[in-house]
Structure formats: structure tokens, C-alpha cells
Motif scaffolding. Structure first.
Motif, short mmCIF file in Angstrom:
data_model
loop_
_atom_site.label_atom_id
_atom_site.label_comp_id
_atom_site.label_asym_id
_atom_site.label_seq_id
_atom_site.Cartn_x
_atom_site.Cartn_y
_atom_site.Cartn_z
N MET A 1 0.84 -1.19 0.00
CA MET A 1 0.00 0.00 0.00
C MET A 1 0.87 1.24 0.00
O MET A 1 1.77 1.38 0.82
CB MET A 1 -0.89 0.00 1.25
CG MET A 1 -1.93 1.12 1.32
SD MET A 1 -1.35 2.75 1.84
CE MET A 1 -0.77 2.47 3.49
N LEU A 2 0.63 2.14 -0.95
CA LEU A 2 1.30 3.43 -1.02
C LEU A 2 0.24 4.52 -1.05
O LEU A 2 -0.69 4.46 -1.86
CB LEU A 2 2.19 3.54 -2.26
CG LEU A 2 3.38 2.59 -2.38
CD1 LEU A 2 4.07 2.80 -3.72
CD2 LEU A 2 4.35 2.80 -1.24
N GLN A 3 0.38 5.52 -0.20
CA GLN A 3 -0.56 6.63 -0.14
C GLN A 3 0.23 7.93 -0.13
O GLN A 3 0.98 8.20 0.80
CB GLN A 3 -1.42 6.53 1.12
CG GLN A 3 -2.35 7.72 1.33
CD GLN A 3 -3.49 7.76 0.35
OE1 GLN A 3 -4.16 6.74 0.13
NE2 GLN A 3 -3.75 8.91 -0.25
N LYS A 4 0.07 8.75 -1.15
CA LYS A 4 0.79 10.01 -1.24
C LYS A 4 0.07 11.09 -0.43
O LYS A 4 -1.16 11.17 -0.43
CB LYS A 4 0.92 10.45 -2.70
CG LYS A 4 1.69 11.76 -2.88
CD LYS A 4 1.90 12.09 -4.35
CE LYS A 4 2.58 13.43 -4.52
NZ LYS A 4 2.85 13.75 -5.95
N ILE A 5 0.86 11.94 0.23
CA ILE A 5 0.35 13.13 0.90
C ILE A 5 0.94 14.33 0.18
O ILE A 5 2.17 14.51 0.16
CB ILE A 5 0.75 13.17 2.38
CG1 ILE A 5 0.24 11.93 3.12
CG2 ILE A 5 0.20 14.43 3.05
CD1 ILE A 5 0.69 11.87 4.58
N SER A 6 0.11 15.16 -0.42
CA SER A 6 0.61 16.34 -1.13
C SER A 6 0.80 17.49 -0.16
O SER A 6 0.28 17.48 0.96
CB SER A 6 -0.37 16.75 -2.24
OG SER A 6 -1.56 17.26 -1.67
N ASN A 7 1.54 18.51 -0.61
CA ASN A 7 1.80 19.64 0.29
C ASN A 7 0.56 20.46 0.58
O ASN A 7 0.55 21.28 1.49
CB ASN A 7 2.94 20.52 -0.25
CG ASN A 7 2.69 21.02 -1.66
OD1 ASN A 7 1.56 21.09 -2.11
ND2 ASN A 7 3.77 21.36 -2.36
N SER A 8 -0.52 20.24 -0.17
CA SER A 8 -1.77 20.93 0.12
C SER A 8 -2.43 20.41 1.40
O SER A 8 -3.38 21.02 1.90
CB SER A 8 -2.74 20.79 -1.05
OG SER A 8 -3.09 19.43 -1.26
N ALA A 9 -1.94 19.29 1.94
CA ALA A 9 -2.50 18.74 3.18
C ALA A 9 -2.08 19.53 4.40
O ALA A 9 -2.67 19.36 5.48
CB ALA A 9 -2.07 17.28 3.33
N PHE A 10 -1.07 20.41 4.28
CA PHE A 10 -0.64 21.23 5.41
C PHE A 10 -1.70 22.25 5.76
O PHE A 10 -2.38 22.80 4.90
CB PHE A 10 0.67 21.94 5.09
CG PHE A 10 1.89 21.11 5.34
CD1 PHE A 10 2.52 21.11 6.58
CD2 PHE A 10 2.41 20.32 4.33
CE1 PHE A 10 3.64 20.35 6.80
CE2 PHE A 10 3.54 19.55 4.54
CZ PHE A 10 4.16 19.56 5.80
N LYS A 11 -1.84 22.52 7.05
CA LYS A 11 -2.75 23.54 7.55
C LYS A 11 -1.95 24.75 8.02
O LYS A 11 -0.87 24.60 8.60
CB LYS A 11 -3.59 22.98 8.71
CG LYS A 11 -4.46 21.80 8.32
CD LYS A 11 -5.28 21.30 9.49
CE LYS A 11 -6.16 20.12 9.09
NZ LYS A 11 -7.14 20.46 8.06
N GLY A 12 -2.48 25.96 7.78
CA GLY A 12 -1.82 27.18 8.21
C GLY A 12 -1.07 27.84 7.07
O GLY A 12 -0.62 27.19 6.13
N HIS A 13 -0.91 29.17 7.19
CA HIS A 13 -0.26 29.95 6.14
C HIS A 13 0.87 30.82 6.69
O HIS A 13 1.46 31.59 5.96
CB HIS A 13 -1.29 30.83 5.43
CG HIS A 13 -2.41 30.05 4.81
ND1 HIS A 13 -2.25 29.33 3.65
CD2 HIS A 13 -3.69 29.87 5.21
CE1 HIS A 13 -3.40 28.74 3.34
NE2 HIS A 13 -4.29 29.05 4.28
N GLY A 14 1.19 30.72 7.98
CA GLY A 14 2.25 31.51 8.59
C GLY A 14 3.57 30.77 8.54
O GLY A 14 3.78 29.86 7.71
#
Length: 245
Positions: A1-14
Motif C-alpha cells: 500500500m502506497l498513499q501520497k500526501i501532497s503539500n496541500s494537506a498542510f494547515k496554516g499559512h504563517g
């Protein structure tokens, strides 16, 4: 099983962006086993983070550039960054503050929130001085549950890093136990995993019972997390705990 996490999964903008790796798995847990949360911090200039508590979190400070002055309720006052790592084992209660000097050099690194093996352990602070800033093309063990580790988790958690040069291909390190779940995180650069999955800065891949072939598209800094999802952990830490309600 491989599951990618993209950088859009990050929360916050600071300057601090937060990744809850379990949210990509849709299994009603914001973490994956003992891996509760990963903060990717990037500060320029001077910042002061006032004294604040942690409860039942184990926090590895992994800063690649810049320096951070740490002061805590256990009486430690230390400068960390680059080759000096710190593991804060908050246990039942722990306070600390940070002064960040990102003027001469921007400060960038990770604060990694690991779930403890049990609730309300004694607070403790551990430090490790690395021989070199980078481990070139070889996996380096940074922290583990083993007594031989300078930075020892109370849960079944292992963290490695590597600086992979362009066009170099490496497998995973020899795994310390069977049936572990892994998260491979790109701190800087980009890689191609198993000739099919491309990962850029602040992206990751979750894997279970998979062999990985990791190809450096550029000079790339990687952090590898391994956890035993069947082992005992406390999932209600202040920051590492399950945030799904």
C-alpha cells in the motif's frame, strides 16, 4: 500500500505549517500510529514564542538551518539547530519557550510530535550532537525506542534521515521490526519512489509492507518515520493526540 500526501494537506499559512498525516487515510485518526503531527517551520528574522505547556507529547526538534534558544520548566536553557537535536518528553506537564534568530540565516526545520507509550510519564529533555549536519547517501538513525539511542521514545517509533544526492538510488534502511508502517517525508528537493510516485518538498508517502526504491531527482533531504501501529500508545496528548472529533 502506497498513499501520497501532497503539500496541500498542510494547515496554516504563517511560518509554521502543520501536517496531520492520518487525515489522508480517512480512518478517523489524525495521526498514524505513534506519529501524531509534523510541523514544518520557516522563520526569517527574530521571533519569540512565549512559555507554553505540552502534556503527553514527545517532541523532536529537527532544525536544519538557523538557531533556536530553548528554555523550559525542567531548568534547561540550550541553543539547538543544525547538528544539535532535542527531544522534549512532556509527560504529565511541561513548559517551554523559544527565541528564534532568523536574521543572519533563516531558520527552517521540523517539530515532530510523537505519541507516548503511556500517559503521564515523568517529563524529561534529551539532547544529541550529530557528527555531521548531513548523512550523505546513507540512512542515519536519529531516535528510536531502543535504550542505545541518545534520543529515546517511549513508544515504538523510529526516525531516520538522509541527504540523497542527485541520480543516487537507495532502498529503505534495514527495518528494526516486522510489519511497521512508514512515512517518507521530503524536507528539501524531490525524489521518485518505485519509478512511479514523484514527491517534492513538503510531500510524503505512507507505506505498509512495501519495498521502496528511492531515486534522487535533485540533491534531496529526506526524513523517514516508522511506527508499530499494534503497539501501545496514548492518543490524547495535547498536540500529538487524535484531533478528529
Amino acid at each position: 500500500m502506497l498513499q501520497k500526501i501532497s503539500n496541500s494537506a498542510f494547515k496554516g499559512h504563517g511560518p509554521i505549517q502543520v501536517l496531520y498525516p492520518g487525515l489522508s487515510m480517512a480512518d478517523n485518526d489524525s495521526g498514524i500510529g505513534s506519529i501524531g503531527r509534523i510541523d514544518h517551520a520557516h522563520f526569517e528574522g527574530k521571533f519569540h514564542i512565549a512559555m507554553h505547556p505540552h502534556i503527553n507529547d514527545e517532541i523532536l526538534s529537527y532544525f536544519r538551518t538557523g538557531k533556536v534558544r530553548h528554555l523550559d520548566s525542567e531548568g534547561f536553557s540550550e541553543t539547538i539547530g543544525g547538528k544539535r537535536l532535542m527531544l522534549m518528553k512532556a509527560g504529565r506537564r511541561f513548559y517551554h519557550e523559544e527565541d528564534i534568530d532568523g536574521e543572519a540565516e533563516a531558520q527552517e526545520g521540523l517539530q515532530i510530535f510523537i505519541r507516548p507509550g503511556e500517559k503521564d510519564l515523568e517529563p524529561k529533555v534529551l539532547f544529541e550532537d550529530l557528527d555531521e549536519l548531513y548523512s550523505e547517501n546513507e540512512w542515519r538513525l536519529l531516535a528510536s525506542p531502543e535504550p542505545a539511542s541518545e534520543l529515546q521514545f517511549s513508544s515504538k517509533t523510529w526516525i531516520y534521515d538522509i541527504k540523497l544526492h542527485k541520480e543516487v538510488v537507495v532502498p529503505l534502511p534495514s527495518l528494526p521490526a516486522k510489519d511497521l508502517t512508514g512515512l517518507l517525508y521530503v524536507f528539501n528537493g524531490s525524489v521518485l519512489v518505485n519509478q512511479t510516485v514523484g514527491l517534492n518538498k513538503k510531500e510524503a508517502i505512507i507505506f505498509r509492507q512495501e519495498e521502496l526504491s528511492i531515486h534522487g531527482d535533485t540533491d534531496t533531504e529526506l526524513v523517514l518515520f516508522l511506527t508499530d501501529e499494534t503497539a501501545s500508545i496514548f492518543k490524547r496528548g495535547m498536540y500529538s493526540g487524535n484531533q478528529v472529533h
